[in-house]
Design a protein around this motif. Structure first.
Motif, short mmCIF file in Angstrom:
data_model
loop_
_atom_site.label_atom_id
_atom_site.label_comp_id
_atom_site.label_asym_id
_atom_site.label_seq_id
_atom_site.Cartn_x
_atom_site.Cartn_y
_atom_site.Cartn_z
N ASP A 159 -48.09 -50.81 29.21
CA ASP A 159 -48.03 -51.73 28.07
C ASP A 159 -49.37 -51.66 27.34
N MET A 160 -49.45 -50.80 26.34
CA MET A 160 -50.72 -50.55 25.66
C MET A 160 -51.15 -51.68 24.74
N LYS A 161 -50.29 -52.67 24.55
CA LYS A 161 -50.70 -53.84 23.77
C LYS A 161 -51.59 -54.77 24.60
N ASN A 162 -51.53 -54.61 25.91
CA ASN A 162 -52.39 -55.37 26.81
C ASN A 162 -53.69 -54.56 27.00
N LYS A 163 -54.81 -55.10 26.55
CA LYS A 163 -56.07 -54.34 26.55
C LYS A 163 -56.49 -53.93 27.95
N ARG A 164 -56.25 -54.77 28.93
CA ARG A 164 -56.65 -54.43 30.30
C ARG A 164 -55.78 -53.30 30.86
N GLU A 181 -43.45 -52.30 27.79
CA GLU A 181 -43.62 -53.29 28.85
C GLU A 181 -42.86 -52.92 30.11
N GLY A 182 -41.81 -52.14 29.97
CA GLY A 182 -40.98 -51.81 31.12
C GLY A 182 -39.88 -52.83 31.32
N PRO A 183 -38.80 -52.44 31.99
CA PRO A 183 -37.68 -53.36 32.22
C PRO A 183 -38.09 -54.55 33.10
N VAL A 244 -50.39 -41.23 22.67
CA VAL A 244 -49.79 -42.49 23.10
C VAL A 244 -48.51 -42.67 22.31
N ILE A 245 -47.39 -42.63 23.00
CA ILE A 245 -46.09 -42.69 22.34
C ILE A 245 -45.71 -44.15 22.14
N THR A 246 -45.71 -44.59 20.89
CA THR A 246 -45.39 -45.98 20.55
C THR A 246 -44.02 -46.05 19.88
N ASP A 247 -43.65 -47.26 19.48
CA ASP A 247 -42.36 -47.44 18.79
C ASP A 247 -42.34 -46.76 17.43
#
Length: 341
Positions: A159-164, A181-183, A244-247
């Motif tokens: 989940d690349m939106k989460n900086k950590r 985020e994953g299922p 980084v493969i995003t939407d």
């Protein structure tokens, strides 16, 4: 972790400078015998983060088992700053049966986290694993392979939106990171929600050890250890190129429109351009051929290994590259790695 640096779990304690190999009970068989998972806890003498490494949440996914075992038993961890919680076989019942899912009602352990102490068998197992060995950690690496009949290039899902999480994913040093985020119920998703940044590492195929991928994954673990200062003599690696493969980028499992026997023309990890012939599907007489072409330019993250398909079966997983990354990959993969012109 306790204030004195000890790692504690229900029934035990590992002090700084100590290592414990335990078999921790998470369920029982029909005969009332314990179902126990192997856990190695290495608590360094110096302060640092607590990291879990897990594999075989699906019982037939073997590559990660060797990664976790080699970190725990073959690396020199005398200078470790922090604690490692190594669980090479999470799904013991499925591992013993060499199946993907729990033999009990065919449940997926990796859709059962964080679990519940009063729920299904799978969720009870997940609960005991999560409460004792996942939630006390600061970050985690969860190793997987493709399902049987397919193979994956080594890549990270995070989940690349989460900086950590993004920091951890980049530290691993893979060429491809698939953002998401994953299922619900996955170990990485539920651990991250609980405040433990976690990534999934996909690598290879089920039912085998693949030495090159294991070595690449070990290099990724060492890079993570460098990023978080768990060891002194290691460096964060750069894989040469990264996407980084995003939407916003195209990604798809290309599926067969006809049944037949598949002749795959490219290897996993290969670059294909729009219109390239990825594979051909034929009948037993080879007199009725169906060509499958790339709908866009990208990298084959996953490909079919079992060469027979019904209509609708997946053939390959293609992800798009941005123009800058495409140029680098074209240089590295010239001439293209394919089996047919």
């Amino acid at each position: 972790m306790t204030t004195d640096g000890a790692f504690t779990y229900n029934g035990g304690r590992v002090d700084p400078g100590e290592t414990q190999n335990i078999r921790y009970g998470i369920s029982e068989t029909y005969l009332g015998d314990p179902v126990r998972i192997p856990v190695t806890i290495i608590n360094g003498e110096r302060e640092g983060p607590t990291v879990f490494l897990t594999a075989a949440a699906h019982g037939d996914e073997l590559n990660g088992i060797e990664v976790v075992r080699e970190v725990a038993f073959e690396w020199d961890l005398s200078d470790l700053a922090g604690t490692l919680v190594c669980m090479p076989v999470l799904n013991v019942p499925a591992f013993l049966a060499q199946e993907r899912y729990l033999p009990i009602y065919d449940r997926d352990l990796n859709r059962s986290f964080p679990g519940h102490e009063d729920s299904t068998s799978a969720k009870r197992m997940a609960y005991r694993i999560f409460q004792n060995f996942i939630e006390p950690c600061d970050l985690g690496l969860d190793f997987h392979t493709s399902t049987r009949g397919r193979t994956n290039m080594l890549h990270v899902r995070a989940d690349m939106k989460n900086k950590r999480v993004a920091r951890l994913a980049r530290a691993f040093g893979s060429n491809v990171i698939i953002d998401g985020e994953g299922p619900e119920g996955t170990l990485r998703g539920e651990a991250t929600d609980a405040g433990v940044p976690t990534i999934t590492i996909e690598m290879g195929e089920a039912h085998r050890f693949q030495r090159r991928l294991i070595d690449d994954a070990l290099a990724g673990v060492e890079s993570v250890f460098a990023e978080y200062s768990l060891r002194d003599a290691s460096l964060v690696r750069w894989p040469g190129w990264r996407t980084v493969i995003t939407d916003n980028q195209e990604k798809t499992w290309i599926r067969a429109d006809v049944g037949g026997i598949v002749d795959m023309h490219y290897e996993v990890g290969s670059l294909v351009h729009i219109g390239d012939r990825i594979c051909t599907i034929t009948n037993p007489f080879k007199d009725d051929n169906t060509t499958v072409k790339a709908p866009f330019t990208g990298v084959l993250v996953g490909v079919l290994e079992n060469p027979v398909v019904y209509p609708g079966n997946p053939l390959c997983h293609l992800v798009e590259l941005d123009e800058k990354t495409l140029g680098v990959v074209e240089q590295q993969q010239s001439p293209a790695r394919h089996t047919h012109v």
